[in-house]
Design an enzyme around this catalytic site. Structure first.
Site, short mmCIF file in Angstrom:
data_model
loop_
_atom_site.label_atom_id
_atom_site.label_comp_id
_atom_site.label_asym_id
_atom_site.label_seq_id
_atom_site.Cartn_x
_atom_site.Cartn_y
_atom_site.Cartn_z
N GLY A 20 69.80 87.13 1.94
CA GLY A 20 69.01 87.49 3.11
C GLY A 20 68.85 86.38 4.13
N SER A 21 69.67 85.32 4.04
CA SER A 21 69.45 84.22 4.98
C SER A 21 69.84 84.61 6.40
CB SER A 21 70.19 82.95 4.52
OG SER A 21 71.58 83.10 4.63
N ASN A 22 70.87 85.42 6.56
CA ASN A 22 71.24 85.86 7.92
C ASN A 22 70.19 86.82 8.48
OD1 ASN A 22 73.91 84.94 9.12
ND2 ASN A 22 74.49 85.34 6.99
N LEU A 89 76.85 94.60 1.47
CA LEU A 89 78.15 94.65 0.80
C LEU A 89 78.60 96.05 0.38
CD1 LEU A 89 77.84 91.34 -1.26
CD2 LEU A 89 78.94 91.71 0.96
N LYS A 90 77.86 97.07 0.74
CA LYS A 90 78.28 98.44 0.43
C LYS A 90 79.08 98.99 1.60
CE LYS A 90 76.76 100.62 -2.90
NZ LYS A 90 77.36 100.72 -4.24
N ASN A 106 78.86 93.61 12.12
CA ASN A 106 78.94 92.96 10.81
C ASN A 106 79.34 91.51 11.01
OD1 ASN A 106 79.12 92.73 7.92
ND2 ASN A 106 81.34 92.85 8.10
N HIS A 108 81.26 88.30 8.91
CA HIS A 108 82.11 88.00 7.75
C HIS A 108 82.43 86.50 7.77
CE1 HIS A 108 84.83 88.95 4.48
NE2 HIS A 108 85.70 88.13 5.03
N ASP A 149 85.52 95.19 7.00
CA ASP A 149 85.90 94.00 7.76
C ASP A 149 86.96 94.26 8.83
OD1 ASP A 149 84.11 92.58 6.17
OD2 ASP A 149 85.64 92.14 4.68
N GLU A 178 76.81 80.66 10.69
CA GLU A 178 76.46 82.09 10.83
C GLU A 178 75.04 82.23 11.38
OE1 GLU A 178 77.42 84.79 7.52
OE2 GLU A 178 78.60 83.18 6.66
C1 GAR Z 1 77.23 85.89 4.50
O1 GAR Z 1 78.07 84.77 4.35
C2 GAR Z 1 77.95 87.02 5.20
O2 GAR Z 1 78.84 86.58 6.17
C3 GAR Z 1 78.68 87.66 4.04
O3 GAR Z 1 77.75 87.66 3.00
C4 GAR Z 1 76.91 86.48 3.13
C5 GAR Z 1 75.49 86.94 3.02
O4 GAR Z 1 74.60 85.84 2.97
N1 GAR Z 1 79.17 88.98 4.36
C6 GAR Z 1 80.31 89.47 3.91
O5 GAR Z 1 81.05 88.87 3.15
C7 GAR Z 1 80.69 90.85 4.45
N2 GAR Z 1 82.01 91.19 4.13
P1 GAR Z 1 73.05 86.04 3.24
O6 GAR Z 1 72.59 87.17 2.34
O7 GAR Z 1 72.42 84.71 2.87
O8 GAR Z 1 72.85 86.37 4.69
#
Ligand code: GAR
Length: 203
Positions: A20-22, A89-90, A106, A108, A149, A178
């Protein structure tokens, strides 16, 4: 805020499955923002890290297999106009994509089309980038389409791969980039203002 920014506020929903950091970075950036408000954060995992964070936005749990229609109805009721996938991720249901044409995004952690698609998540992505001897990896922000993606790319930012990098160190550096890039790119998309300069992205 740029002078040509629109006056009405756009309501943004966030989807998150991971730590959940993003989602937290986006919610923090838009707190008190004049033109973008956060409708809430929706997560498909009861144990998702977002639930342990102090975030000034309502957090909703749902089961993708069961609640697809309910979530869409909730978004409509709340006046949601755009959706940001932040480590979700779903696979996204077609009905959701069709409800937000060009307004579902999204992020990535790689320079797509490299190291994307099914099975490319978490450390798998960074391991693959290191194994293939890339000089740069980075991040991609794109519109969501039917395939993982894929979809029109809005923004990319390169992050150099260092000689001593492990999948974990590369992941951590890209994640920092990010957090800087995603809120700013969403702001540019939703307010129709200029994209951030990829060279200003922290590396
Ligand atoms: C992030 O690095 C995001 O880019 C990636 O999952 C991570 C989630 O981190 N997303 C994917 O790989 C999508 N295909 P977070 O939960 O700390 O935000």
């Amino acid at each position: 805020m740029p002078l040509n920014a629109p006056k009405a506020s756009t309501s943004l929903a966030i989807l998150a499955s991971g730590t959940g950091s993003n989602a937290a970075a986006i919610a923090e950036y838009f707190q008190g923002h004049n033109f973008v408000s956060i409708a809430g954060i929706w997560t498909n995992r009861p144990e998702a890290g977002i639930k342990k964070r102090e975030i000034n936005a309502p957090i909703h749990g749902f089961l993708p297999e069961k609640d697809e229609t309910r979530v869409l109805a909730e978004w409509k009721k709340l006046g949601v106009e755009a959706v940001a996938l932040a480590g979700y991720l779903k696979k996204v249901p077609l009905a959701w994509i069709e409800a937000f044409p060009g307004r579902m995004f999204n992020i990535h952690p790689a320079l797509l089309p490299k190291f994307g698609g099914k099975g490319m998540y978490g450390l798998h992505i960074h391991r693959a980038a290191l194994t293939s001897g890339e000089a740069f990896s980075g991040l991609t922000i794109h519109e969501v389409s039917k395939e993982y993606d894929e979809g029109t790319i809005s923004f990319q930012c390169r992050v150099p791969v260092e000689e001593r990098d492990t999948p974990e160190t590369l992941q951590a550096r890209i994640l920092k980039a990010e957090h800087w890039a995603y809120p700013r790119v969403l702001e540019a998309q939703l307010c129709q203002t200029p994209m951030p300069n990829p060279l200003s992205c922290p590396k």
